[in-house]
Design an enzyme around this catalytic site. Structure first.
Site, mmCIF file in Angstrom:
data_model
loop_
_atom_site.group_PDB
_atom_site.id
_atom_site.type_symbol
_atom_site.label_atom_id
_atom_site.label_comp_id
_atom_site.label_asym_id
_atom_site.label_seq_id
_atom_site.Cartn_x
_atom_site.Cartn_y
_atom_site.Cartn_z
ATOM 1 N N GLY A 12 0.784 -1.237 0.000
ATOM 2 C CA GLY A 12 0.000 0.000 0.000
ATOM 3 C C GLY A 12 0.812 1.281 0.000
ATOM 4 N N ASN A 14 1.509 3.195 -2.559
ATOM 5 C CA ASN A 14 0.804 4.207 -3.369
ATOM 6 C C ASN A 14 -0.378 4.773 -2.597
ATOM 7 O OD1 ASN A 14 1.851 4.634 -6.246
ATOM 8 N ND2 ASN A 14 2.029 2.415 -5.990
ATOM 9 N N ARG A 65 -15.189 -15.406 -9.837
ATOM 10 C CA ARG A 65 -14.787 -14.001 -9.950
ATOM 11 C C ARG A 65 -16.016 -13.093 -9.830
ATOM 12 N NH1 ARG A 65 -9.746 -12.567 -11.287
ATOM 13 N NH2 ARG A 65 -8.794 -14.417 -12.147
ATOM 14 N N MET A 90 -4.360 -6.480 -6.816
ATOM 15 C CA MET A 90 -3.863 -7.507 -7.736
ATOM 16 C C MET A 90 -4.939 -8.527 -8.118
ATOM 17 S SD MET A 90 -0.908 -6.263 -8.001
ATOM 18 C CE MET A 90 0.111 -7.460 -8.820
ATOM 19 N N ASN A 107 -6.198 3.284 -12.062
ATOM 20 C CA ASN A 107 -5.207 2.264 -11.677
ATOM 21 C C ASN A 107 -3.824 2.822 -11.960
ATOM 22 O OD1 ASN A 107 -4.223 -0.334 -10.909
ATOM 23 N ND2 ASN A 107 -3.923 -0.818 -13.078
ATOM 24 N N HIS A 109 -0.046 1.342 -13.081
ATOM 25 C CA HIS A 109 0.625 0.142 -13.590
ATOM 26 C C HIS A 109 2.114 0.458 -13.736
ATOM 27 C CE1 HIS A 109 0.955 -3.690 -15.657
ATOM 28 N NE2 HIS A 109 1.757 -3.095 -16.524
ATOM 29 N N ASP A 145 -5.119 -3.519 -18.218
ATOM 30 C CA ASP A 145 -3.978 -2.614 -18.426
ATOM 31 C C ASP A 145 -4.026 -1.875 -19.764
ATOM 32 O OD1 ASP A 145 -2.988 -3.448 -15.969
ATOM 33 O OD2 ASP A 145 -1.711 -4.991 -16.829
ATOM 34 N N GLN A 173 8.524 7.304 -8.768
ATOM 35 C CA GLN A 173 7.721 8.087 -9.722
ATOM 36 C C GLN A 173 6.235 7.818 -9.544
ATOM 37 O OE1 GLN A 173 9.051 10.484 -11.693
ATOM 38 N NE2 GLN A 173 10.901 9.938 -10.530
HETATM 39 C C1 GRF Z 1 3.041 -0.854 -7.601
HETATM 40 O O1 GRF Z 1 4.242 -0.964 -8.320
HETATM 41 C C2 GRF Z 1 1.879 -0.707 -8.535
HETATM 42 O O2 GRF Z 1 2.176 0.008 -9.679
HETATM 43 C C3 GRF Z 1 1.583 -2.142 -8.900
HETATM 44 O O3 GRF Z 1 1.806 -2.866 -7.727
HETATM 45 C C4 GRF Z 1 2.694 -2.151 -6.884
HETATM 46 C C5 GRF Z 1 1.968 -1.902 -5.614
HETATM 47 O O4 GRF Z 1 2.763 -1.283 -4.663
HETATM 48 N N1 GRF Z 1 0.268 -2.283 -9.445
HETATM 49 P P1 GRF Z 1 2.095 -0.636 -3.374
HETATM 50 O O5 GRF Z 1 1.186 -1.700 -2.770
HETATM 51 O O6 GRF Z 1 1.357 0.591 -3.797
HETATM 52 O O7 GRF Z 1 3.250 -0.339 -2.460
#
Ligand code: GRF
Length: 209
Positions: A12, A14, A65, A90, A107, A109, A145, A173
């Site tokens: 987490g 991000n 799903r 994920m 999202n 990526h 994606d 980034q």
């Molecule tokens: C990040 O690199 C994101 O782009 C990808 O999975 C990773 C998740 O990292 N989808 P975090 O859980 O946000 O640390």
């Protein structure tokens, strides 16, 4: 005041960058909940520490799903979010789920889309021998994606890079562009129009003829 719900599956970072930016920059936003499909997602602790409800909807409890996505949707919709933010979430989502949040689900990526979709993007980039790699924020569509691109950041690929060093450079980034993109949406400057991500820029004075 806008409302967002953040979905995670793991660490987490991000999510943390977004929460931090929202606090520091005083966004007009309520981060109503963080939802994970895994009970062991360490990011849940950070959400709780920030006073944000941390919810688990374990995908393993559902045989299909569709059933998982329906359960997830009902938890998300309790908060009536303006925006759903996938931050390291994920799971592949069903078209039906994605349609519910058309134009209001983002999202991030870890590649320069449309290159290197799916998993192990840094390994893919190293194997391809690209010299530039990066991250992409995009609106989510049913095509994995492939949604309309909102923002991208690039990093160099260095000769002695490993997956780990490259991932770390890209992640830095990600933590910059994702909060900016979310903020643009919250402030009404980012929207999906006819399948294209549009960001309004400040009004410019045109020269008088
Ligand atoms: C990040 O690199 C994101 O782009 C990808 O999975 C990773 C998740 O990292 N989808 P975090 O859980 O946000 O640390």
């Amino acid at each position: 005041m806008r409302t967002i719900v953040i979905l995670i599956s793991g660490r987490g970072s991000n999510m943390q960058a977004i929460i931090q930016a929202a606090q520091n920059e005083k966004w007009p936003v309520k981060i109503a909940a963080v939802i994970s499909n895994r009970a062991d997602a360490s990011g849940l602790h950070h959400a709780t520490a920030q006073g944000i409800p941390a919810i688990v909807v374990p995908h393993k409890d559902y045989t299909t799903r569709e059933a998982f996505d329906a359960a997830l949707q009902s938890r998300i919709d309790e908060f009536a979010p303006d925006l759903v933010v996938l931050a390291g979430f994920m799971r592949v989502l069903t078209a039906r789920f994605v349609a519910q949040y058309a134009g209001r689900m983002l999202n991030i990526h870890p590649s320069l889309l449309p290159s290197f979709i799916g998993l192990a993007t840094h390994r893919q980039a190293l194997a391809a021998g690209v010299k530039i790699h990066g991250a992409t924020v995009h609106f989510v569509t049913a095509d994995l994606d492939h949604g309309p691109i909102v923002a991208q950041a690039t990093v160099p690929v260095l000769p002695d890079d490993t997956e780990e060093t490259l991932a770390a450079r890209v992640l830095e980034q990600e933590h910059l562009i994702y909060p900016q993109a979310v903020r643009s949406f919250i402030e009404g400057r980012l929207s999906l129009i006819d399948g294209i991500a549009c960001i309004a820029i400040d009004k410019v004075e045109l020269p008088v003829q």
